[in-house]
Design a protein around this motif. Structure first.
Motif: not given
Length: 380
Positions: A299-300, A92-94, A277-282, A122-125
């Motif tokens: 955000y997982d 989980h991306a904190i 990998f699979a990043y959950v945006l929403d 990988l950054d979600h900014f």
């Protein structure tokens, strides 16, 4: 030169706490103590060069095939013989504060998942008022996917341009680049939001000439799946008979942007032996089915095992909103990773040499001596 490298190494050790305050750049390295630019990539600067012998989660392939992308005549398909990949871990991306007003969720490039070859970070900014002024790179590629806002970029080779929502930029640093990435201030007070992925370069391409390739939102083909309940933007690679427009990165990478409406199910074929990998945006999704199914929330980041050739994503029929999932796969590289901030090489000696090259404006950094971007001093 040997003496100079030893001096540089000593400076690195003495200034590790100051480096923590920097973004990703070593801009004006000799004036390190005078800088007040916050570090957007503090996790990467807060410790000495880190070495990863090989990919930590899955074994690396021996070599990159010359034609690494399947052709339209070699479409990967889902059959009764397909085997689903199991989930290796979920990170989980904190959210954390970075820089002057930026908020970042990092799921690769942390203690939980340092590397996932060929992926380095990988950054979600999200930022309302933080820009990323002049800074260098060497030895990797960066892929920026803009979701909201507008970003200008400029480099010391004379390249410049603007990204709008849905656009992507593929930047190959190669032997060296210095550039600036500066969001435009939104008149409505909105944020600039996006994803930035760092991809390692194969050893033979570490010192290639830098380059840019932009992909506009309107150029990205789409696939419709499950009677229209799933839409896939095929940024790079293949999905359900649809091919991406062109190869955009040197390192073989697939990038697929899934939108799943309530009650949707999609099975995606992936190249065997690649890391994925699979990043959950929403929204929320279920990964896999049956006893091995895993729930993934917003955000997982779901990391898959290498065994198998398909992954499955689904949403509950009772879901109150769509789910958006960014699926990424790439060929692992059989090489050590020695990384310090934006410099990613194969040995500590190469990292030290890169510091020297950047400081003395040599071996790829010649144009950095007198260059300053026009956008880097932008005031918000």
């Amino acid at each position: 030169m040997k003496v100079f490298q030893i001096i540089i190494a000593i400076l690195i050790g003495l200034s590790s706490t100051l480096l923590y305050q920097y973004r990703e750049s070593f801009s004006d390295f000799v004036n390190l103590a005078k800088s007040s630019v916050p570090n957007h990539y503090s996790d990467l600067f807060s410790k000495p060069p880190a070495t990863t012998a090989l990919n930590e989660t899955a074994a690396a392939s021996e070599a990159i095939p010359e034609n690494h992308f399947p052709t339209p005549e070699q479409h990967l398909t889902v059959t009764e013989m397909s085997t689903r990949r199991a989930v290796a871990k979920i990170v989980h991306a904190i959210e954390q504060a970075e820089g002057a007003g930026a908020r970042v969720r990092r799921s690769i490039g942390t203690q939980q998942q340092r590397n996932f070859s060929p992926f380095l970070m990988l950054d979600h900014f999200a930022s309302a008022n933080a820009g990323f002024p002049d800074h260098p790179h060497r030895g990797q590629e960066t892929i920026t996917y803009l979701l909201e806002g507008v970003v200008d970029h400029e480099d010391f080779a004379g390249n410049s341009g603007t990204l709008y929502p849905g656009d992507l930029q593929f930047m190959t640093a190669g032997r060296g680049i210095v550039h600036a990435e500066m969001p435009r201030k939104q008149t409505d007070g909105g944020q600039t939001v996006g994803l930035q992925l760092w991809v390692d370069l194969p050893k033979k391409l570490k010192y290639c000439e830098p380059r840019y390739r932009d992909l506009r939102a309107a150029e990205i083909p789409k696939a419709e799946v499950d009677e229209g309940r799933v839409t896939v933007k095929v940024i790079s690679g293949q999905s359900h008979g649809v091919d991406s427009v062109k190869e955009l990165a040197y390192t073989p990478v697939w990038l697929l942007d899934f939108q799943l409406r309530p009650g949707a199910t999609v099975t995606q074929a992936l190249p065997r032996g690649w890391n994925a990998f699979a990043y959950v945006l929403d929204g929320d999704v279920t990964v896999g089915e049956g006893a091995e199914a895993k729930k993934a929330e917003q955000y997982d980041n779901v990391f898959f095992k290498q065994e198998g050739d398909v992954i499955q994503l689904s949403t509950e029929a009772s879901a109150t909103k769509d789910a958006r999932v960014f699926v990424i796969a790439g060929t692992p590289l059989d090489q050590p990773v020695v990384q310090y901030g934006p410099f990613v090489l194969n040995s500590q000696e190469e990292v030290m040499q890169t510091f020297a090259d950047y400081q003395t404006h040599e071996n790829g950094f010649e144009r950095a001596k007198s260059w300053r971007s026009q956008i880097g001093d932008r005031v918000y």
